[in-house]
Write a protein that holds these residues in place. Structure first.
Motif, PDB file in Angstrom:
ATOM      1  N   CYS A 184       7.140  -6.362 -15.685  1.00  0.00           N
ATOM      2  CA  CYS A 184       8.165  -7.136 -15.000  1.00  0.00           C
ATOM      3  C   CYS A 184       9.517  -6.488 -15.260  1.00  0.00           C
ATOM      4  O   CYS A 184       9.624  -5.495 -15.993  1.00  0.00           O
ATOM      5  CB  CYS A 184       8.170  -8.589 -15.489  1.00  0.00           C
ATOM      6  SG  CYS A 184       8.578  -8.774 -17.232  1.00  0.00           S
ATOM      7  N   GLU A 188      14.020  -9.739 -17.436  1.00  0.00           N
ATOM      8  CA  GLU A 188      13.088 -10.870 -17.522  1.00  0.00           C
ATOM      9  C   GLU A 188      12.337 -10.830 -18.853  1.00  0.00           C
ATOM     10  O   GLU A 188      12.141 -11.855 -19.501  1.00  0.00           O
ATOM     11  CB  GLU A 188      12.095 -10.805 -16.346  1.00  0.00           C
ATOM     12  CG  GLU A 188      11.143 -11.979 -16.255  1.00  0.00           C
ATOM     13  CD  GLU A 188      11.768 -13.220 -15.646  1.00  0.00           C
ATOM     14  OE1 GLU A 188      11.070 -14.247 -15.562  1.00  0.00           O
ATOM     15  OE2 GLU A 188      12.953 -13.162 -15.271  1.00  0.00           O
ATOM     16  N   LEU A 210       4.337 -15.263 -15.723  1.00  0.00           N
ATOM     17  CA  LEU A 210       4.295 -13.878 -15.246  1.00  0.00           C
ATOM     18  C   LEU A 210       2.892 -13.456 -14.820  1.00  0.00           C
ATOM     19  O   LEU A 210       2.687 -12.318 -14.411  1.00  0.00           O
ATOM     20  CB  LEU A 210       4.802 -12.935 -16.338  1.00  0.00           C
ATOM     21  CG  LEU A 210       6.227 -13.182 -16.845  1.00  0.00           C
ATOM     22  CD1 LEU A 210       6.598 -12.161 -17.921  1.00  0.00           C
ATOM     23  CD2 LEU A 210       7.234 -13.138 -15.701  1.00  0.00           C
TER      24      LEU A 210
END
Length: 404
Positions: A184, A188, A210
């Motif tokens: 990611c 984040e 996620l």
């Protein structure tokens, strides 16, 4: 977690290795454990003999346990590591033993308690082998920023691998050192890392948000160390499961700005030489395992060895300290002086008769400390569960003959 433990807190750690590009064409060391047992600190392999490095993290001077020490990433088990919420994340694997990890060959009665404890009886639906790995992965992410996980989209491919391994009665593990992908956006990841540091249960939330699977299958059972009495000035003691994990390349790493103040990627021999030169301090488990790794300078060889050997299980090691006028000994299981009763249990109240230790000189399994930075390993036993021997320094004249 096993709250019934009186002397130790349970923990898990990862010996995290990653590939580099500075290996010579021919390894400078033999690969057999028997030959590795005769190596000394003076003939450690040169750093260029390795095509991988190991991650060490320097603990803060304010740390409650082993301040300023360089350690492998890891930490204490948390109740969230056993949470039933993990059943949703690993739902596709719940039909397999240990969520697809498979089972070791080692008889249940000889398994270390940290692995053998029935966690269901303690109220957890998560197998201990799984929870220990979740803990190790979570703590590694907290301390180093390295997130060892798989995107959910790779779940079907992994299920096929688990099925194939089950049919052949093998432990599930990646066929090659693991490639760490960007899962990611970095911002984040930084946000979630702060949340996980604040509350371990946020690791579950992160994996859900996620759509990630903690890569428990990339961690190979390596060992189990118990902190001996008197090792830490505050009396803290840990029952720690050690796992080996091999990555294709060195991942991005950054300190947690809390417990960890510095990280270091180096070859096993570089770390041992820096330790001997008093440039850094490592604890006996790190010294022993880094010494073992000097027998395998190739990352692929290390990965293959660790993944195949993990099926054998491991032995619980509680070092027993013995102090003489000239040195300290750390006795390990199998040593002729190691105090065990008739049932094989450690008897720490036994007085070890040094004058009667001349008997069987073939059974040595010990670390000899002249001071905190001057250690030699004396190992003549055959390691259990197909494990490696460390290199061993030559016997020093300062050690009484009765201890050699």
């Amino acid at each position: 977690m096993n709250t019934a433990l009186k002397h130790w807190k349970e923990a898990a750690t990862i010996v995290l290795t990653a590939g580099t590009r500075h290996k010579v064409d021919v390894d400078s060391l033999p690969k057999t454990p028997e030959k590795c047992s005769s190596l000394s600190a003076s003939n450690l392999p040169h750093k260029s003999a390795f095509d991988y490095e190991v991650l060490l993290l320097k603990r803060s001077s304010k740390s409650g346990f082993m301040p300023n020490a360089y350690v492998f990433p890891g930490g204490l088990l948390d109740s969230s590591d056993f949470s039933s919420e993990w059943l949703d994340i690993f739902k596709a694997f719940s039909k397999f033993p240990n969520f697809g990890l498979g089972c070791v060959k080692q008889p249940a009665e000889t398994r270390p308690p940290i692995f053998a404890t029935d966690r269901l009886k303690l109220g957890s639906p998560i197998p201990g082998d799984v929870a220990l790995r979740i803990c190790a992965l979570r703590e590694t992410f907290e301390e180093s920023g390295v997130l060892l996980a798989l995107p959910k989209m790779e779940e079907n491919s992994l299920l096929k691998t688990v099925d194939n391994k089950r049919d052949s009665n093998q432990i599930t593990s990646p066929p090659h050192p693991l490639k760490v992908n960007d899962l990611c956006d970095m911002n984040e990841l930084v946000k979630w890392r702060a949340l996980v540091n604040r509350n371990p249960s946020n690791f579950i939330r992160m994996c859900k948000a996620l759509e990630l699977l903690p890569h428990i299958w990339a961690l190979h059972e390596w060992g189990n160390w118990l902190t001996p009495t008197g090792f830490d000035r505050k009396g803290w003691r840990y029952d720690t499961a050690f796992f080996m994990c091999c990555l294709q390349e060195v991942p991005h790493t950054f300190e947690d700005e809390k417990e960890i103040v510095h990280f270091k990627w180096s070859t096993p021999s570089e770390i041992l030489q820096a330790y001997k030169a008093r440039e850094l301090w490592i604890a006996p488990p790190q010294f022993y395992d880094l010494s073992r790794m000097c027998c395998l300078t190739s990352l692929v060889n290390l990965h293959n060895f660790a993944s195949q050997r993990a099926a054998e299980g491991c032995e619980q090691w509680l070092p027993i300290w013995l102090v003489t006028d000239s040195c300290r000994l750390s006795l390990l299981p199998g040593d002729k002086l190691y105090p065990v009763d008739g049932s094989g249990h450690v008897n720490i109240d036994t007085n070890i008769p040094l004058e009667d230790s001349q008997g069987d000189e073939s059974k040595l399994h010990r670390l000899i400390f002249l001071d905190s930075y001057n250690i030699s390993a004396q190992v003549t036993i055959t390691p259990k569960y197909n494990h490696l021997l460390p290199f061993a320094g030559p016997a020093t004249k300062r050690v009484p003959n009765s201890l050699l």
